[in-house]
Enzyme design. Sequence first.
Site, PDB file in Angstrom:
ATOM      1  N   ARG A  47      69.996 -35.163 -67.122  1.00 15.35           N
ATOM      2  CA  ARG A  47      70.913 -35.425 -68.230  1.00 15.35           C
ATOM      3  C   ARG A  47      72.125 -34.488 -68.200  1.00 15.35           C
ATOM      4  NH1 ARG A  47      67.958 -38.476 -71.932  1.00 15.35           N
ATOM      5  NH2 ARG A  47      69.499 -38.160 -73.570  1.00 15.35           N
ATOM      6  N   TRP A  49      74.287 -28.800 -72.833  1.00 16.32           N
ATOM      7  CA  TRP A  49      75.570 -29.185 -72.230  1.00 16.32           C
ATOM      8  C   TRP A  49      76.624 -28.764 -73.241  1.00 16.32           C
ATOM      9  CZ3 TRP A  49      77.307 -32.048 -67.857  1.00 16.32           C
ATOM     10  CH2 TRP A  49      78.611 -32.526 -67.941  1.00 16.32           C
ATOM     11  N   LYS A  71      81.363 -39.944 -57.061  1.00 16.51           N
ATOM     12  CA  LYS A  71      81.590 -39.622 -58.474  1.00 16.51           C
ATOM     13  C   LYS A  71      82.713 -38.616 -58.626  1.00 16.51           C
ATOM     14  CE  LYS A  71      80.864 -39.855 -62.825  1.00 16.51           C
ATOM     15  NZ  LYS A  71      81.452 -41.025 -63.482  1.00 16.51           N
ATOM     16  N   ASN A 100      69.130 -30.830 -80.933  1.00 19.13           N
ATOM     17  CA  ASN A 100      70.061 -31.795 -80.331  1.00 19.13           C
ATOM     18  C   ASN A 100      70.766 -32.507 -81.462  1.00 19.13           C
ATOM     19  OD1 ASN A 100      69.232 -31.242 -77.798  1.00 19.13           O
ATOM     20  ND2 ASN A 100      68.132 -33.161 -77.463  1.00 19.13           N
ATOM     21  N   GLY A 101      72.033 -32.857 -81.267  1.00 19.83           N
ATOM     22  CA  GLY A 101      72.756 -33.617 -82.286  1.00 19.83           C
ATOM     23  C   GLY A 101      73.934 -32.823 -82.813  1.00 19.83           C
ATOM     24  N   GLU A 153      91.911 -51.189 -66.671  1.00 24.84           N
ATOM     25  CA  GLU A 153      90.605 -50.525 -66.615  1.00 24.84           C
ATOM     26  C   GLU A 153      89.477 -51.564 -66.468  1.00 24.84           C
ATOM     27  OE1 GLU A 153      89.522 -47.769 -66.003  1.00 24.84           O
ATOM     28  OE2 GLU A 153      87.497 -47.723 -66.780  1.00 24.84           O
ATOM     29  N   LYS A 164      86.886 -51.582 -63.357  1.00 25.36           N
ATOM     30  CA  LYS A 164      85.424 -51.539 -63.537  1.00 25.36           C
ATOM     31  C   LYS A 164      84.781 -52.665 -62.743  1.00 25.36           C
ATOM     32  CE  LYS A 164      84.850 -48.557 -64.547  1.00 25.36           C
ATOM     33  NZ  LYS A 164      85.699 -47.460 -64.869  1.00 25.36           N
ATOM     34  N   CYS A 208      72.089 -32.705 -74.167  1.00 16.19           N
ATOM     35  CA  CYS A 208      71.059 -31.690 -74.305  1.00 16.19           C
ATOM     36  C   CYS A 208      69.657 -32.306 -74.295  1.00 16.19           C
ATOM     37  CB  CYS A 208      71.263 -30.944 -75.616  1.00 16.19           C
ATOM     38  SG  CYS A 208      72.920 -30.311 -75.787  1.00 16.19           S
ATOM     39  N   GLU A 239      85.100 -52.193 -58.862  1.00 12.45           N
ATOM     40  CA  GLU A 239      84.318 -51.062 -58.344  1.00 12.45           C
ATOM     41  C   GLU A 239      82.859 -51.430 -58.117  1.00 12.45           C
ATOM     42  OE1 GLU A 239      85.478 -46.712 -59.781  1.00 12.45           O
ATOM     43  OE2 GLU A 239      85.160 -48.040 -61.469  1.00 12.45           O
ATOM     44  N   HIS A 255     106.102 -63.961 -63.610  1.00  8.15           N
ATOM     45  CA  HIS A 255     107.028 -63.410 -62.612  1.00  8.15           C
ATOM     46  C   HIS A 255     106.394 -63.340 -61.225  1.00  8.15           C
ATOM     47  CE1 HIS A 255     109.938 -62.590 -65.717  1.00  8.15           C
ATOM     48  NE2 HIS A 255     108.967 -62.041 -66.442  1.00  8.15           N
TER      49      HIS A 255
HETATM   50  O1  M6R Z   1      86.870 -37.134 -62.528  1.00  8.58           O
HETATM   51  P1  M6R Z   1      88.182 -37.831 -62.710  1.00  8.58           P
HETATM   52  O2  M6R Z   1      88.341 -38.419 -64.044  1.00  8.58           O
HETATM   53  O3  M6R Z   1      89.345 -36.959 -62.352  1.00  8.58           O
HETATM   54  O4  M6R Z   1      88.143 -39.011 -61.667  1.00  8.58           O
HETATM   55  C1  M6R Z   1      89.234 -39.843 -61.462  1.00  8.58           C
HETATM   56  C2  M6R Z   1      88.824 -41.074 -60.700  1.00  8.58           C
HETATM   57  O5  M6R Z   1      88.346 -40.727 -59.434  1.00  8.58           O
HETATM   58  C3  M6R Z   1      87.764 -41.890 -61.459  1.00  8.58           C
HETATM   59  O6  M6R Z   1      88.198 -42.226 -62.726  1.00  8.58           O
HETATM   60  C4  M6R Z   1      87.435 -43.163 -60.676  1.00  8.58           C
HETATM   61  O7  M6R Z   1      88.507 -44.040 -60.706  1.00  8.58           O
HETATM   62  C5  M6R Z   1      86.164 -43.796 -61.223  1.00  8.58           C
HETATM   63  N1  M6R Z   1      85.398 -44.334 -60.158  1.00  8.58           N
HETATM   64  C6  M6R Z   1      86.437 -44.859 -62.220  1.00  8.58           C
HETATM   65  O8  M6R Z   1      85.337 -45.581 -62.592  1.00  8.58           O
END
Ligand code: M6R
Length: 588
Positions: free
Chosen positions: A27, A75, A583, A99-100, A464, A468, A2, A471, A487
Amino acid sequence: MCGIVGCIGIDYPVEYLIEGLKELEYRGYDSAGIAVMDEEDLKVIKSVGKLKNLEEKIKKIKFKNPYMGIGHTRWATHGKPTELNAHPHKGQFGALVHNGIIENYQEIKKKLTKEGIEFISQTDTEVILRLFEYYYDGDALKAFKRTLDEIEGAYAILLITKSDPDKIFFAKNGSPLIIAKNDGKFYFASSDAPLIGYANSAHYLEDGEWGFVENKLHLFKEKEIIPSFKPLPTNKESAKKDGFRFYMEKEIYEQFDVLRENTLGRNTKEGIKFDELNKSFFEGIDNIIISACGTSYHAGLVGKYLIERNAKIRVNVEVASELRYRKPLLNKDTLFIVISQSGETADTLETLKMAKRKGLKTLALCNVDNSSIVREADKTILLRAGIEKGVASTKAFATQVMTLWMLANYLGGINEYDAINEAIEAVKVDVSKHEKIKRLSKRYLHGHGFFFIGRDIFYPLALEGALKLKEISYIHAEGYPAGEMKHGPIALADPGLFVVALLSKNILYEKTKSNIEELVARDATTLTISSEYIEMTDDFIKISGTNHPLVEFFEMMVITQLLALEVAIRMGNDVDMPRNLAKSVTVE
Ligand code: M6R
């Protein structure tokens, strides 16, 4: 998240309110509103959706010499994105933006309801205004102070009232609020961006500061104090990132606030509560399938460990793009959970539709209210992470794991109130540790690839961490269960193989340590993240010595995120918009 704006002493406040809210659009928001005091009345205008909807409504309003106002972008977290839930909230004679999080809002609401006071929204914010009006007996400043003394939690507040129509009241505790000035005109905002171009200097409110503006600023803490005005920054783009280099960095730092929001009203001293769920929803459920993609899939994997362990319900976790085509056997005793930050991921959405066609009960863990997935699912738990701008998901992942932890405890009747709060503390970024990671990152740019290794819940975290890194740095990285290296993958071990080892003190410590030893013996370059120092590792990042594995998890999560960030920055990449990625993946 927000946003707040406000102004007093300027000729046409509506212009600043709207322009200021536009500067806060980045935001994320799903409704907006303004409250303006003019010679006739206090006028509150709100609308759902984009600011242009609000602008259209404002065009139809006639203001007679308006002189002050407040505005807000919301939001949705507590309650749907509706006009009633949008700010400013309007009372009998005042209007307020906030906000908060008001942590004791339910107690206050109960108390005021008993007194016959009616509430019209589902928000925690409305209690502030109702309480203020309840305490008002002719002295608005006194009523405002009494209100502040009673509310607990985080807040940035602006309040205007017809009972004292020449003042804007403000208060700050835990959420940002700035007062800026220029030639006797005063402007408020929750971040710098709206103020740039309107004012030239600003007082950044400290926690516990409150007061009012009427011709001049009156600022109080324990007693009246003198504000310290500093020049405002001039770069709007950098102001939008709150001074961070990238949105992703800002979002990593935001995780503490976001997790507090995520757990508010859910992690209680009496155990886990979800207003969105009731126990009958789970009747007849014998097992769970979790379907998701990417980072959300990794969160789902953590969920499997937690739900099976804490609730004793069998869980299968599926990559949505595989599940949708493999003609799975779906039975009605299965609860189908989808996890998605965006709520628009095509593969995840299709599996949800498939499960519904088969008559399964469905539950979405999602960050975007009114998204396709939320509309499709029977029930939704909102993640409350606020908009995530960085393509690489960070804070959404944190809220997904936290929500799954709470869900596991809800289903298992387990109360880990203190551990959850400890985990929230653990995501606060330690700036000196960040500096260390920044320095260390230069040693991890030139190898032939990374392995992230861990066991138990630290295995999905390894997946994960690797995702990260690849990517945003474009360096090859894989996550592996630590015990699986021998293995096959250990064949790659040499000084050019970088291994990030997630060494939990609490789960399979000795076994994971042996796996690291095996890699060290083959000359791999190792970076160990643990509370327990091990001599053999090349590099070491220390975490606190907690006894709860999930607290370790969250602390390690932040370190892997910062490592990916710093390596990518050194590679000169656009961290927020990595190549080839989007995204929201709305196509197969
Ligand atoms: O919006 P979603 O969580 O469904 O998206 C899933 C993936 O596309 C998303 O997590 C993607 O792997 C990101 N780039 C991870 O950083």
